[in-house]
Design a protein around this motif. Sequence first.
Motif, PDB file in Angstrom:
ATOM      1  N   HIS A   1     169.855  -5.241 -38.643  1.00  0.00           N
ATOM      2  CA  HIS A   1     170.485  -5.289 -39.874  1.00  0.00           C
ATOM      3  C   HIS A   1     171.060  -3.847 -40.015  1.00  0.00           C
ATOM      4  N   GLU A   2     169.897  -2.758 -39.846  1.00  0.00           N
ATOM      5  CA  GLU A   2     170.450  -1.441 -40.412  1.00  0.00           C
ATOM      6  C   GLU A   2     171.108  -0.904 -39.061  1.00  0.00           C
TER       7      GLU A   2
ATOM      8  N   GLN B   1     175.441   4.048 -46.354  1.00  0.00           N
ATOM      9  CA  GLN B   1     175.355   3.300 -47.286  1.00  0.00           C
ATOM     10  C   GLN B   1     175.550   4.135 -48.557  1.00  0.00           C
TER      11      GLN B   1
ATOM     12  N   HIS C   1     174.908  -1.549 -39.668  1.00  0.00           N
ATOM     13  CA  HIS C   1     175.546  -0.452 -40.405  1.00  0.00           C
ATOM     14  C   HIS C   1     175.921   0.694 -39.841  1.00  0.00           C
TER      15      HIS C   1
ATOM     16  N   CYS D   1     172.207  -7.410 -48.629  1.00  0.00           N
ATOM     17  CA  CYS D   1     172.456  -6.219 -48.157  1.00  0.00           C
ATOM     18  C   CYS D   1     172.917  -5.278 -49.352  1.00  0.00           C
ATOM     19  N   LEU D   2     172.433  -4.013 -49.702  1.00  0.00           N
ATOM     20  CA  LEU D   2     172.633  -3.409 -50.925  1.00  0.00           C
ATOM     21  C   LEU D   2     174.290  -3.066 -50.897  1.00  0.00           C
TER      22      LEU D   2
HETATM   23 NI    NI Z   1     172.621  -3.636 -45.506  1.00  0.00          NI
END
Ligand code: NI
Length: 454
Positions: free
Chosen positions: A155-156, A56, A159, A113-114
Amino acid sequence: MEQKSKLPIITGKDNPILRIPNIRIGKFSSPDLAPLLRQMALKMDELKGIGLAAPQVGKNLQLFIVDKLAFHKERSEWSFEGIANPVVSRGYIFINPVITTFPKPYEIMIEGCLSLPGWEGRVTRSRRIRIKAQNEKGEAFGLRARGLLAKVLQHELDHLKGILICDKWEHPKKIERKKAIGSLLQHTLKEEKIVFFGSSEYARLILEKLKGTPFAAHIVISHTRELGTLKENRYALGILAFFGGIIPSELLSRFRFGIINVHPSLLPKYRGPSPVQQTIIHGDTIAGVSIIRLDRKVDAGPILAQRKFPLEKSYTTPQLHHILFSLGADVLINILPSYLNGRLPLKAQDEVQATYTRLIKKEDGYINWQEPAFLIERKVRAYQPWPTAYTYFENHNAKKRLQILEAEVAEKNADGFLVPCGKGLLRIKKVRPEGKNEMSGEEFLRGYNVVRFE
Ligand code: NI
């Protein structure tokens, strides 16, 4: 001086940086690692995220960090294995992580999510997980987690596999930009008012506790007929507890942060007007309080927080109301800062699990002696202070009402004022005969020549 991170934030569901496999970190002595971790922590803080994965910020490495907040929110429970304290600065670091998820039970949570700003959706994940990873020194550790923390870790880790929540969410929704709320909050609470809706001594418990916090109410509405006095176009926040009325949906939309409701049950269980009474009548061993955001549908809004309260002894409705609203006030004050800063994940209620309560009527208190003694005893506690459990008796050829204020299930050879029920015996300990003061069951027996109950 506030430090800003030099790292970019990579966004977009089709961005290849977010979609390609990431590389294992082998060299923990690399001089780039520590500055990267520091920059990632800054970035996560700046964006008010609860977790951040290396892709990210444009680094295709098997690495993510998780804010300490995730360890203390929404029923998170955890235990570290291997090394005792892998904490570095403000976040926890997971390098080369491997996760074991457990198939049951699953839970649905609204996630954002960012890398997908402005969107959120319902994602189903395992409630508990086990993760193995390395810290920034390359030391291996394990972590077992439940609750919000387990979801954040899943979640992470997604990614790092190139998976985004848009691959698995249901009902994605566009959300307001929450990014600026943190710095705007002070200003907003100065410009716009906080309204409290509540109309009982239990509502006052919350109102009083809010005093001396940044969330003290400016306006108190204790009856639906006062709703018309809310003339501003915009209010900051509404807080509602034990309010005997419906809030029109037109009014809901005028609250910037919505109206937050303290409800004395573990929603979606016992929606509606008599949750505490039903908790007692059903003989539940666990009660609880939910903090939700008001929705158009009564008691169906998303959950901000819940707290359980084990019922280790028998309570009456007023006692349990007092306990649950005091508890609710503490939980509310605890979570409001992160809620207003947009950092509190909301959890949708599971409609399938919803149960409903109805308004209690005076006739509900009329005892049916064909019911088992244990149920009548619960109703004696549940129907205080109103309508109270009652029966009728004959006295000098007149039919009189008798309120039963205290009772217990009795053994066959017990003494006192015993009444046979559909199943078992009830010992009546305290009563109030029509037109008289409270008295013990024995006093009543001595003073009245009771022919029969009906
Ligand atoms: Ni996220």
